[in-house]
Design an enzyme around this catalytic site. Structure first.
Site, PDB file in Angstrom:
ATOM      1  N   GLU A 122     -26.316  -2.638  16.924  1.00  0.00           N
ATOM      2  CA  GLU A 122     -26.535  -2.339  18.342  1.00  0.00           C
ATOM      3  C   GLU A 122     -26.819  -0.862  18.610  1.00  0.00           C
ATOM      4  O   GLU A 122     -27.680  -0.523  19.438  1.00  0.00           O
ATOM      5  CB  GLU A 122     -25.333  -2.799  19.170  1.00  0.00           C
ATOM      6  CG  GLU A 122     -25.309  -4.294  19.464  1.00  0.00           C
ATOM      7  CD  GLU A 122     -24.692  -5.115  18.355  1.00  0.00           C
ATOM      8  OE1 GLU A 122     -24.418  -6.307  18.582  1.00  0.00           O
ATOM      9  OE2 GLU A 122     -24.478  -4.572  17.243  1.00  0.00           O
TER      10      GLU A 122
ATOM     11  N   GLU B   2     -20.444 -11.003  16.221  1.00  0.00           N
ATOM     12  CA  GLU B   2     -19.338 -10.952  17.176  1.00  0.00           C
ATOM     13  C   GLU B   2     -18.751 -12.342  17.402  1.00  0.00           C
ATOM     14  O   GLU B   2     -17.536 -12.503  17.521  1.00  0.00           O
ATOM     15  CB  GLU B   2     -19.820 -10.339  18.487  1.00  0.00           C
ATOM     16  CG  GLU B   2     -20.256  -8.886  18.324  1.00  0.00           C
ATOM     17  CD  GLU B   2     -20.344  -8.152  19.626  1.00  0.00           C
ATOM     18  OE1 GLU B   2     -19.326  -7.586  20.061  1.00  0.00           O
ATOM     19  OE2 GLU B   2     -21.437  -8.143  20.221  1.00  0.00           O
TER      20      GLU B   2
END
Length: 269
Positions: free
Chosen positions: A143, A123
């Site tokens: 995730e 990210e």
């Protein structure tokens, strides 16, 4: 004492490093805060014109948030114990600065991806501007397999930077992307040998920092601000940037130096 995140300077270039190689450079509360503080300092320092972000060792750029420290803290499974814990929980801007998300950071950031780039590490990568990786680098957002979601920009940014189906394969099916595929999809700029990684990143940083600072920063700021907007709005933002840049001393110095067959001396004003 070994710091989990390093901030150094080399001329006009800032060098940032995740520094927990024994933990695959996972982000602990202290490294999150130190990273966020470094970004704030860099944004305010006119002498810094470009940034390189990398990781220590040869296994991982950043494997994401520390599953034993950071994620339990954020989910409420672990109570804050240190000042770093309390800062991370109490100041939402730390996550935004660390994720390079929603902040006025107009200085170009070059990612030197020395290994696995996963979860929060990936990210953060999405907030950088130029990206160089080694052949064994892998890119992943696991995730959902851990019962959480990406929450540092990937849900909004990834499908804007690579094809939709490729983005969803990473996020929904937890299929890592190889360096070769990342290059093919345009997620990274180059794949280089490990012993050439930092030299390549430094070369790019020096090329960026050798250009007129106001021009570079206005280019980045305008491109980011124009994303997703109608062309007419993008053109208006471009006109605003043009007015800012053309009023600078550097806008006069550049053409003058070219005509005089010498290197320009840019002062960022």
């Amino acid at each position: 004492m070994t710091l989990p995140f390093l901030f150094e300077r080399e001329g006009h270039v800032a060098l940032l490093s995740f520094n927990r190689p024994e933990k695959r450079n996972a982000i602990c509360p202290e490294s999150a805060c130190r990273f966020a503080d470094a970004i704030a300092e860099i944004a305010a320092d006119d002498d810094i014109r470009a940034v390189i972000l990398t990781g220590a060792g040869d296994k991982a750029f950043c494997s994401g948030g520390d599953l034993a420290q950071t994620l339990p803290l954020m989910s409420g499974a672990r109570a804050p114990e240190t000042e770093w814990d309390r800062r991370l929980l109490g100041d939402p801007s730390i996550n935004d600065r660390m994720a390079l998300r929603g902040i006025a950071m107009h200085k170009p950031i070059i990612a030197a991806v020395n290994g696995d780039c996963m979860a929060a590490g990936m990210e953060i990568l999405l907030g950088t501007d130029l990206r160089v990786a080694v052949p064994h680098a892998r890119f992943a957002l696991p995730e959902a397999a851990r019962g959480v979601i990406p929450f540092a920009g990937a849900l909004a940014r990834l499908s804007r930077q690579i094809p939709y189906a490729a983005a969803m394969e990473i996020m929904l099916a937890n299929v890592p992307m190889t360096a070769e595929d990342a290059l093919r999809h345009g997620l990274i700029n180059r794949v280089v040998a490990p012993d050439e990684l930092m030299a390549t990143a430094l070369e790019l940083a020096e090329r960026v920092s050798g250009n007129a600072p106001v021009s570079v920063q206005q280019i980045k700021a305008t491109v980011l601000a124009a994303q997703g907007r109608p062309l007419a709005e993008g053109y208006a933002l471009e006109d605003e940037a043009k007015a800012i840049v053309m009023a600078t001393e550097d806008a006069r110095e550049g053409p003058r130096a070219f005509m005089e067959k010498r290197s320009p001396v840019y002062r960022g004003r």
